[in-house]
Design an enzyme around this catalytic site. Structure first.
Site, mmCIF file in Angstrom:
data_model
loop_
_atom_site.group_PDB
_atom_site.id
_atom_site.type_symbol
_atom_site.label_atom_id
_atom_site.label_comp_id
_atom_site.label_asym_id
_atom_site.label_seq_id
_atom_site.Cartn_x
_atom_site.Cartn_y
_atom_site.Cartn_z
ATOM 1 N N SER A 27 66.859 -75.551 -25.807
ATOM 2 C CA SER A 27 66.750 -76.617 -26.820
ATOM 3 C C SER A 27 66.409 -77.960 -26.194
ATOM 4 O O SER A 27 67.135 -78.440 -25.317
ATOM 5 C CB SER A 27 68.087 -76.826 -27.543
ATOM 6 O OG SER A 27 68.607 -75.639 -28.034
ATOM 7 N N HIS A 57 62.923 -75.850 -30.371
ATOM 8 C CA HIS A 57 62.315 -74.877 -29.469
ATOM 9 C C HIS A 57 60.823 -74.770 -29.760
ATOM 10 O O HIS A 57 60.424 -74.698 -30.914
ATOM 11 C CB HIS A 57 62.956 -73.507 -29.663
ATOM 12 C CG HIS A 57 64.346 -73.410 -29.118
ATOM 13 N ND1 HIS A 57 64.662 -72.754 -27.959
ATOM 14 C CD2 HIS A 57 65.506 -73.906 -29.572
ATOM 15 C CE1 HIS A 57 65.949 -72.852 -27.725
ATOM 16 N NE2 HIS A 57 66.497 -73.540 -28.692
ATOM 17 N N HIS A 79 68.246 -66.365 -30.372
ATOM 18 C CA HIS A 79 69.682 -66.293 -30.111
ATOM 19 C C HIS A 79 70.331 -65.174 -30.914
ATOM 20 O O HIS A 79 69.887 -64.842 -32.014
ATOM 21 C CB HIS A 79 70.374 -67.599 -30.513
ATOM 22 C CG HIS A 79 69.802 -68.812 -29.855
ATOM 23 N ND1 HIS A 79 68.618 -69.383 -30.260
ATOM 24 C CD2 HIS A 79 70.250 -69.557 -28.814
ATOM 25 C CE1 HIS A 79 68.373 -70.437 -29.496
ATOM 26 N NE2 HIS A 79 69.339 -70.568 -28.612
ATOM 27 N N TYR A 81 72.882 -65.429 -32.645
ATOM 28 C CA TYR A 81 73.381 -65.912 -33.943
ATOM 29 C C TYR A 81 72.307 -65.925 -35.030
ATOM 30 O O TYR A 81 72.616 -66.117 -36.193
ATOM 31 C CB TYR A 81 74.020 -67.297 -33.811
ATOM 32 C CG TYR A 81 73.122 -68.413 -33.311
ATOM 33 C CD1 TYR A 81 72.072 -68.901 -34.080
ATOM 34 C CD2 TYR A 81 73.334 -68.981 -32.072
ATOM 35 C CE1 TYR A 81 71.267 -69.921 -33.620
ATOM 36 C CE2 TYR A 81 72.532 -70.000 -31.601
ATOM 37 C CZ TYR A 81 71.497 -70.468 -32.385
ATOM 38 O OH TYR A 81 70.700 -71.470 -31.925
ATOM 39 N N GLU A 82 71.057 -65.694 -34.647
ATOM 40 C CA GLU A 82 70.001 -65.715 -35.670
ATOM 41 C C GLU A 82 70.021 -64.451 -36.525
ATOM 42 O O GLU A 82 69.538 -64.462 -37.650
ATOM 43 C CB GLU A 82 68.635 -65.929 -35.014
ATOM 44 C CG GLU A 82 68.515 -67.332 -34.402
ATOM 45 C CD GLU A 82 67.245 -67.524 -33.600
ATOM 46 O OE1 GLU A 82 66.161 -67.299 -34.159
ATOM 47 O OE2 GLU A 82 67.336 -67.881 -32.414
ATOM 48 N N ALA A 109 71.274 -75.723 -23.089
ATOM 49 C CA ALA A 109 72.140 -76.866 -23.360
ATOM 50 C C ALA A 109 73.559 -76.331 -23.451
ATOM 51 O O ALA A 109 73.769 -75.203 -23.910
ATOM 52 C CB ALA A 109 71.736 -77.534 -24.670
ATOM 53 N N MET A 204 75.504 -71.063 -26.288
ATOM 54 C CA MET A 204 75.238 -69.929 -27.185
ATOM 55 C C MET A 204 74.065 -69.057 -26.727
ATOM 56 O O MET A 204 73.474 -68.346 -27.542
ATOM 57 C CB MET A 204 74.971 -70.448 -28.597
ATOM 58 C CG MET A 204 76.125 -71.262 -29.172
ATOM 59 S SD MET A 204 75.785 -71.812 -30.837
ATOM 60 C CE MET A 204 77.039 -73.084 -31.047
ATOM 61 N N SER A 205 73.726 -69.107 -25.458
ATOM 62 C CA SER A 205 72.549 -68.341 -25.018
ATOM 63 C C SER A 205 72.748 -67.829 -23.600
ATOM 64 O O SER A 205 73.861 -67.674 -23.127
ATOM 65 C CB SER A 205 71.304 -69.232 -25.064
ATOM 66 O OG SER A 205 71.400 -70.266 -24.088
ATOM 67 N N ASN A 228 77.080 -82.543 -24.397
ATOM 68 C CA ASN A 228 78.311 -83.103 -24.986
ATOM 69 C C ASN A 228 79.516 -82.564 -24.240
ATOM 70 O O ASN A 228 79.427 -81.536 -23.573
ATOM 71 C CB ASN A 228 78.420 -82.697 -26.469
ATOM 72 C CG ASN A 228 78.351 -81.187 -26.657
ATOM 73 O OD1 ASN A 228 77.261 -80.603 -26.661
ATOM 74 N ND2 ASN A 228 79.487 -80.546 -26.801
ATOM 75 N N HIS A 240 74.076 -79.850 -33.868
ATOM 76 C CA HIS A 240 72.792 -79.424 -33.298
ATOM 77 C C HIS A 240 71.866 -80.628 -33.142
ATOM 78 O O HIS A 240 71.098 -80.717 -32.177
ATOM 79 C CB HIS A 240 72.153 -78.343 -34.171
ATOM 80 C CG HIS A 240 70.911 -77.754 -33.567
ATOM 81 N ND1 HIS A 240 70.894 -77.167 -32.306
ATOM 82 C CD2 HIS A 240 69.639 -77.688 -34.018
ATOM 83 C CE1 HIS A 240 69.662 -76.753 -32.033
ATOM 84 N NE2 HIS A 240 68.885 -77.059 -33.046
HETATM 85 N N1 HPA Z 1 79.173 -75.449 -27.652
HETATM 86 C C1 HPA Z 1 78.305 -74.428 -27.710
HETATM 87 N N2 HPA Z 1 77.014 -74.562 -27.448
HETATM 88 C C2 HPA Z 1 76.576 -75.771 -27.118
HETATM 89 C C3 HPA Z 1 77.406 -76.890 -27.060
HETATM 90 C C4 HPA Z 1 78.790 -76.712 -27.335
HETATM 91 O O1 HPA Z 1 79.600 -77.649 -27.292
HETATM 92 N N3 HPA Z 1 76.635 -77.949 -26.708
HETATM 93 C C5 HPA Z 1 75.367 -77.478 -26.568
HETATM 94 N N4 HPA Z 1 75.315 -76.176 -26.819
#
Ligand code: HPA
Length: 266
Positions: A27, A57, A79, A81-82, A109, A204-205, A228, A240
């Site tokens: 991302s 993306h 991903h 989750y999709e 990320a 998440m990847s 973050n 997101h």
């Molecule tokens: N959690 C999960 N996936 C992420 C995060 C997070 O805090 N930040 C960026 N991708």
């Protein structure tokens, strides 16, 4: 089979296509694909490649030279989750392998648990925790499915990336990445649990892709851009939108590291 069809399309469009290093861009990290001197094919023209996509993306496969190295860049991923399939990136990775890729560098990320790896910084993944508990190899019937994950993140590649970061004067701390299935972010209690399990960051990847890549015999390295502090550990509102807005800060550093590492013969 999708892999053969996708490969045929690649070979028709780019007859001499080959690559040594594969890159998966996460991302907000896809700008690097623009620096490749070569040709790009939209995922939508490649059977078995990601379809819907996540905003942030860029859905293209780019093949060409980057700092004198033949690369194949996946400018976006699919991903779990999709749709609930952990093997979503199998065809793209099989195509990379068929093109000659031996080394895969993944980017993503993540949310950090470590005050010494704050937002805007990078983390070199030393190992992972498959907290999602899912495998992209369910249903695989060959004995190769029993993948050895002991050294999933190649020590020599990690050293190369660390040396490149040092030369660029960019901090690159190693840490353990945990895979959260998403798409919802974690609760603060879940982050405390992941931290207690030994993770330094969450995302998440990447984990299913590294499992597939090891299954295919590719050497892997992965760098996370911290967007973050994870839930309960910082003051930002986790979203997101925030991930997409924050990723370019770390992405600029990530690009410098990757370009230098490629120049040095990653
Ligand atoms: N959690 C999960 N996936 C992420 C995060 C997070 O805090 N930040 C960026 N991708």
């Amino acid at each position: 089979m999708s892999t053969e069809k996708a490969l045929n399309t690649v070979r028709t469009r780019i007859p001499d296509a080959s690559a040594k290093v594969g890159l998966i861009l996460g991302s907000g990290l896809s700008a690097l694909a623009d620096s490749v001197a070569g040709a790009a094919i939209d995922y939508s023209d490649l059977p078995g490649f990601p379809r819907a996509g996540v905003s942030g993306h860029a859905p293209q496969l780019t093949i060409g030279q980057l700092e004198g190295v033949e690369v194949a860049v996946l400018g976006g991923r699919e991903h779990y989750y999709e749709h609930g399939r952990a093997d979503a990136m199998r065809v793209p990775l099989e195509v990379l392998q068929a093109l000659g890729v031996e080394t895969l560098v993944l980017t993503n990320a993540c949310g950090s648990f470590r005050p010494d790896i704050p937002p805007g910084d990078l983390m070199l993944i030393s190992d992972h925790i498959n907290y999602a508990g899912l495998s992209p190899l369910i249903g695989e019937v060959t004995d190769q499915r029993f993948v050895n994950m002991t050294e999933a993140y190649d020590a020599a590649l990690r050293a190369d990336l660390k040396n490149a970061a040092d030369a660029e004067d960019i901090p690159l701390t190693e840490g353990v990445y945990s895979w959260w299935p998403g798409p919802m972010f974690e609760t603060p209690a879940e982050i405390r649990a992941l931290k207690a399990l030994g993770a330094d960051a969450v995302g998440m990847s990447t984990v299913p892709e590294v499992i597939l890549a090891r299954f295919l015999g590719l050497k892997c390295a992965a760098i996370s851009v911290v967007t973050n502090m994870a839930a309960g550990l910082g003051n930002e509102h986790i979203s997101h939108e925030h991930t997409k807005a924050s990723a370019p800060i770390g992405a600029a550093k990530l690009e410098r590291i990757l370009l230098r590492a490629l120049r040095k013969g990653l």
